[in-house]
Write an enzyme that holds these catalytic residues in place. Structure first.
Site, mmCIF file in Angstrom:
data_model
loop_
_atom_site.group_PDB
_atom_site.id
_atom_site.type_symbol
_atom_site.label_atom_id
_atom_site.label_comp_id
_atom_site.label_asym_id
_atom_site.label_seq_id
_atom_site.Cartn_x
_atom_site.Cartn_y
_atom_site.Cartn_z
ATOM 1 N N ASN A 265 0.861 -1.181 0.000
ATOM 2 C CA ASN A 265 0.000 0.000 0.000
ATOM 3 C C ASN A 265 0.897 1.231 0.000
ATOM 4 O O ASN A 265 2.016 1.186 0.506
ATOM 5 C CB ASN A 265 -0.905 0.003 1.241
ATOM 6 C CG ASN A 265 -2.015 1.029 1.114
ATOM 7 O OD1 ASN A 265 -2.891 0.895 0.261
ATOM 8 N ND2 ASN A 265 -1.964 2.076 1.907
ATOM 9 N N SER B 264 -17.711 -7.887 -8.160
ATOM 10 C CA SER B 264 -18.943 -7.380 -7.551
ATOM 11 C C SER B 264 -19.231 -8.054 -6.219
ATOM 12 O O SER B 264 -18.865 -9.214 -6.009
ATOM 13 C CB SER B 264 -20.137 -7.600 -8.485
ATOM 14 O OG SER B 264 -21.308 -7.107 -7.861
ATOM 15 N N GLY B 265 -19.904 -7.324 -5.375
ATOM 16 C CA GLY B 265 -20.336 -7.889 -4.107
ATOM 17 C C GLY B 265 -20.058 -6.973 -2.930
ATOM 18 O O GLY B 265 -20.347 -7.316 -1.786
ATOM 19 N N LYS C 236 -18.931 -6.077 -16.351
ATOM 20 C CA LYS C 236 -19.187 -5.532 -15.003
ATOM 21 C C LYS C 236 -19.959 -4.212 -15.103
ATOM 22 O O LYS C 236 -20.841 -3.923 -14.296
ATOM 23 C CB LYS C 236 -17.874 -5.324 -14.235
ATOM 24 C CG LYS C 236 -18.026 -4.595 -12.895
ATOM 25 C CD LYS C 236 -18.928 -5.368 -11.940
ATOM 26 C CE LYS C 236 -19.055 -4.882 -10.517
ATOM 27 N NZ LYS C 236 -18.937 -3.544 -10.130
ATOM 28 N N HIS D 137 -23.465 -5.072 -15.760
ATOM 29 C CA HIS D 137 -23.973 -5.575 -14.470
ATOM 30 C C HIS D 137 -24.423 -4.394 -13.605
ATOM 31 O O HIS D 137 -25.504 -4.402 -13.022
ATOM 32 C CB HIS D 137 -22.881 -6.387 -13.772
ATOM 33 C CG HIS D 137 -23.100 -6.619 -12.300
ATOM 34 N ND1 HIS D 137 -22.951 -5.623 -11.350
ATOM 35 C CD2 HIS D 137 -23.480 -7.723 -11.604
ATOM 36 C CE1 HIS D 137 -23.222 -6.102 -10.148
ATOM 37 N NE2 HIS D 137 -23.545 -7.375 -10.273
ATOM 38 N N ASN D 138 -23.586 -3.378 -13.524
ATOM 39 C CA ASN D 138 -23.942 -2.225 -12.697
ATOM 40 C C ASN D 138 -25.138 -1.466 -13.268
ATOM 41 O O ASN D 138 -25.967 -0.964 -12.522
ATOM 42 C CB ASN D 138 -22.745 -1.284 -12.545
ATOM 43 C CG ASN D 138 -21.780 -1.759 -11.470
ATOM 44 O OD1 ASN D 138 -21.688 -2.958 -11.209
ATOM 45 N ND2 ASN D 138 -21.056 -0.849 -10.855
ATOM 46 N N GLU E 123 -27.990 -3.274 -12.187
ATOM 47 C CA GLU E 123 -28.128 -2.961 -10.746
ATOM 48 C C GLU E 123 -28.901 -1.640 -10.557
ATOM 49 O O GLU E 123 -29.820 -1.558 -9.732
ATOM 50 C CB GLU E 123 -26.722 -2.878 -10.153
ATOM 51 C CG GLU E 123 -26.591 -2.327 -8.748
ATOM 52 C CD GLU E 123 -25.102 -2.186 -8.335
ATOM 53 O OE1 GLU E 123 -24.343 -3.155 -8.503
ATOM 54 O OE2 GLU E 123 -24.708 -1.093 -7.876
ATOM 55 N N LYS F 122 -21.461 6.855 -8.938
ATOM 56 C CA LYS F 122 -20.045 7.002 -9.235
ATOM 57 C C LYS F 122 -19.767 6.899 -10.723
ATOM 58 O O LYS F 122 -18.677 7.196 -11.165
ATOM 59 C CB LYS F 122 -19.225 5.978 -8.444
ATOM 60 C CG LYS F 122 -19.203 6.347 -6.948
ATOM 61 C CD LYS F 122 -18.013 5.763 -6.219
ATOM 62 C CE LYS F 122 -18.226 4.292 -5.954
ATOM 63 N NZ LYS F 122 -19.323 4.067 -4.973
ATOM 64 N N ARG G 106 -31.956 9.114 -11.098
ATOM 65 C CA ARG G 106 -30.990 9.579 -10.091
ATOM 66 C C ARG G 106 -30.643 11.043 -10.353
ATOM 67 O O ARG G 106 -30.541 11.840 -9.418
ATOM 68 C CB ARG G 106 -29.717 8.732 -10.127
ATOM 69 C CG ARG G 106 -29.910 7.342 -9.570
ATOM 70 C CD ARG G 106 -28.562 6.694 -9.253
ATOM 71 N NE ARG G 106 -28.711 5.279 -8.968
ATOM 72 C CZ ARG G 106 -27.742 4.487 -8.525
ATOM 73 N NH1 ARG G 106 -26.527 4.978 -8.333
ATOM 74 N NH2 ARG G 106 -27.963 3.212 -8.290
ATOM 75 N N ARG H 61 -38.354 11.862 -42.848
ATOM 76 C CA ARG H 61 -36.930 12.051 -43.169
ATOM 77 C C ARG H 61 -36.735 12.152 -44.674
ATOM 78 O O ARG H 61 -35.923 12.923 -45.175
ATOM 79 C CB ARG H 61 -36.095 10.878 -42.625
ATOM 80 C CG ARG H 61 -36.033 10.825 -41.095
ATOM 81 C CD ARG H 61 -35.231 9.623 -40.604
ATOM 82 N NE ARG H 61 -33.826 9.740 -40.939
ATOM 83 C CZ ARG H 61 -33.187 8.952 -41.779
ATOM 84 N NH1 ARG H 61 -33.829 7.957 -42.373
ATOM 85 N NH2 ARG H 61 -31.915 9.143 -42.029
HETATM 86 C C1 6PG Z 1 -20.821 -4.068 -7.003
HETATM 87 C C2 6PG Z 1 -21.265 -2.631 -7.004
HETATM 88 C C3 6PG Z 1 -20.089 -1.731 -6.758
HETATM 89 C C4 6PG Z 1 -20.474 -0.365 -6.261
HETATM 90 C C5 6PG Z 1 -20.972 0.534 -7.345
HETATM 91 C C6 6PG Z 1 -22.004 1.518 -6.865
HETATM 92 O O1 6PG Z 1 -21.080 -4.738 -7.983
HETATM 93 O O2 6PG Z 1 -20.253 -4.491 -5.999
HETATM 94 O O3 6PG Z 1 -21.825 -2.315 -8.231
HETATM 95 O O4 6PG Z 1 -19.325 -1.746 -7.906
HETATM 96 O O5 6PG Z 1 -21.320 -0.430 -5.203
HETATM 97 O O6 6PG Z 1 -19.838 1.244 -7.767
HETATM 98 O O7 6PG Z 1 -22.184 2.413 -7.884
HETATM 99 P P1 6PG Z 1 -22.793 3.850 -7.723
HETATM 100 O O8 6PG Z 1 -21.956 4.584 -6.694
HETATM 101 O O9 6PG Z 1 -22.616 4.425 -9.087
HETATM 102 O O10 6PG Z 1 -24.198 3.686 -7.281
#
Ligand code: 6PG
Length: 475
Positions: free
Chosen positions: A32, A128-129, A182, A185-186, A189, A260, A287, A445
């Protein structure tokens, strides 16, 4: 050198993954930027396994068995590039650098190409998780050179979540594919969370339920088809009381959702690929709207109109919301899988949807019982034109359709926003329509820009001489 894996970047996610490796019997080299975090980890959790404390990058790299495997867990963006450069200069051809952050997949494509030129393997791995998953078993989506998976796969699979004895980790495909997957996936989510939010809002504003009452509904739903991590934690969040006021915590949290960026990336990529991910897009925009606090404050009190009374049969309306949530969720996943197919074609990744459904069954934020159904659907037909067309989901939507329409229409009559429920239903209706108004769009068009159109009864492109005698010519 005795460590099988090195982890650099020991914030919560990095520390938890390092501990997860150690708990599975791997010797883990720790690094680190500030040594304090490394020491804290060893002091608090050193007894969980075999850790090697290192201070400099040279020491860190020297502690690793060959081929060296280093997992980077730093903030996505410039910090990642800086760490990669430091590591790459200290490593040798054949060594493997893994980026476990939420990197933008195009960055991963660029990094992989540049490290490949230097003989190093670069693996962009979606993980993820959250914190809990990192420690006890995440879902891992590693992309990158196939041969790197031989040295890396068993290690990653050992710390991943397991469902029915199958690890929630598999080689996804080349270069940026792991981070792309991923990202989607988000996006899913986001859609899932928005749909759950809309359901909660309906209970609150249409039925007048308090947070505890809604929590009970979600707890019950979690024992049926909707069983999932997000539904489960929804009940937990709704049940939480605020120590300061004694109210439900959810009632004292500011109603402005942050992000994010991964959801926004998903939508931007979908726009480029031309894939309609309406559910995910509505979630991202919802959002943004929630965050427009000044504008919202100024708009409170605008006319609402209210053409319906509160639903008379609460039990029926509850079941309607459950069905609407399930059907809209199917749409969100169908759209996400369409985007994955489009990304796969665009970048030549050869992605396998059934594999993704398999590794999303456990560990990740969108884990849910119905991912087994998605896996079955793609196992049966890997070339499924849309998830919605799989017999199981087709039937599920047929069962849900009347409820879905009642929820969207009741919400509209009551003035309650349901952007994701409504747009998912419209998507479904558009997808199954025999004729869309796009024919008119094409006519317009052609009228103003001679952009031409195709005919239903002939091959080729045609143009009407709109400002001439309005006869048709072949373009
Ligand atoms: C996961 C989540 C993780 C995180 C996101 C949240 O799969 O573990 O998706 O990646 O919680 O970055 O995203 P936001 O801050 O954009 O809601």
């Amino acid at each position: 050198a005795r460590a099988q894996i090195g982890v650099t970047g020991l914030a919560v996610m990095g520390s938890n993954i390092a501990r997860n490796f150690a708990r599975h019997g791997h010797t883990v080299a720790l690094h680190n930027r500030s040594i304090a975090k490394t020491d804290a980890l060893i002091e608090e959790h050193g007894s969980e396994g075999d850790f090697v404390r290192t201070e400099t990058i040279e020491e860190f790299v020297a502690a690793l068995q060959k081929p060296r495997r280093v997992l980077i867990m730093v903030k996505a963006g410039d910090p990642t590039d800086a760490v990669i450069e430091e590591l790459a200069s200290a490593m040798e051809p054949g060594d493997i650098i893994i980026d476990g952050g939420n990197a933008l997949y195009t960055d991963t494509i660029r990094r992989e190409a540049s490290l490949r030129d230097r003989g190093l393997h670069f693996v962009g791995a979606g993980i993820s998780g959250g914190e809990e998953g990192a420690l006890n078993g995440p879902s891992i989506m590693p992309g990158g050179p196939k041969e790197s998976y031989q040295a890396l796969g068993p290690l990653l699979e050992s710390i991943a979540a397991q469902v029915d004895g199958t690890p929630c980790c598999t080689h996804i495909g080349p270069d940026g594919s792991g981070h792309f997957v991923k990202m989607v996936h988000n996006g899913i989510e986001y859609a899932d969370m928005q749909l759950i939010g809309e359901a909660y809002n309906l209970f609150r504003d249409a039925l007048g339920y308090d947070a505890d009452q809604v929590a009970d509904v979600f707890t019950e739903w979690n024992s049926g088809d909707l069983e999932s991590y997000l539904v489960e934690i929804t009940a937990e969040v709704l049940k939480q009381k605020d120590a300061k006021t004694g109210k439900a915590l959810v009632d004292v949290i500011v109603d402005a959702a942050e992000q994010k960026g991964t959801g926004r990336w998903t939508v931007k990529s979908a726009l480029d690929l031309g894939v309609p991910v309406t559910g995910i897009a509505e979630a991202v925009f919802a959002r943004a709207l929630s965050g427009a606090r000044e504008q919202r404050k100024a708009a409170v009190g605008l006319a609402s109109g209210r053409l319906a009374d509160k639903p008379a049969d609460a039990a029926q309306f509850t079941e309607d919301i459950r069905q609407a949530l399930y059907a809209s969720k199917v749409v969100a996943y169908a759209q996400g899988f369409d985007q994955i197919a489009a990304g796969s074609a665009e970048y030549d990744w050869d992605l396998h949807p059934a594999d993704l459904a398999t590794i999303w069954r456990g560990g990740c934020i969108i884990r849910a019982r119905f991912l087994n159904r998605i896996k079955d659907a793609y196992d049966e037909n890997p070339k499924l034109p849309s998830l919605i067309l799989a017999p199981y989901f087709r039937d599920a939507i047929e069962t849900a359709i009347d409820s879905w329409r009642r929820v969207v229409s009741t919400a509209t009559l009551l003035g309650i926003p349901v952007p994701a429920f409504a747009s998912s239903l419209s998507y479904y209706d558009a997808l199954r329509a025999e004729r869309l108004p796009a024919a008119l769009t094409q006519g317009q068009r052609d009228f103003f820009g001679a952009h031409t159109y195709e005919r239903v009864d002939a091959e080729g492109k045609f143009h009407t001489l709109w400002s001439g005698d309005r006869s048709e010519v072949q373009a």
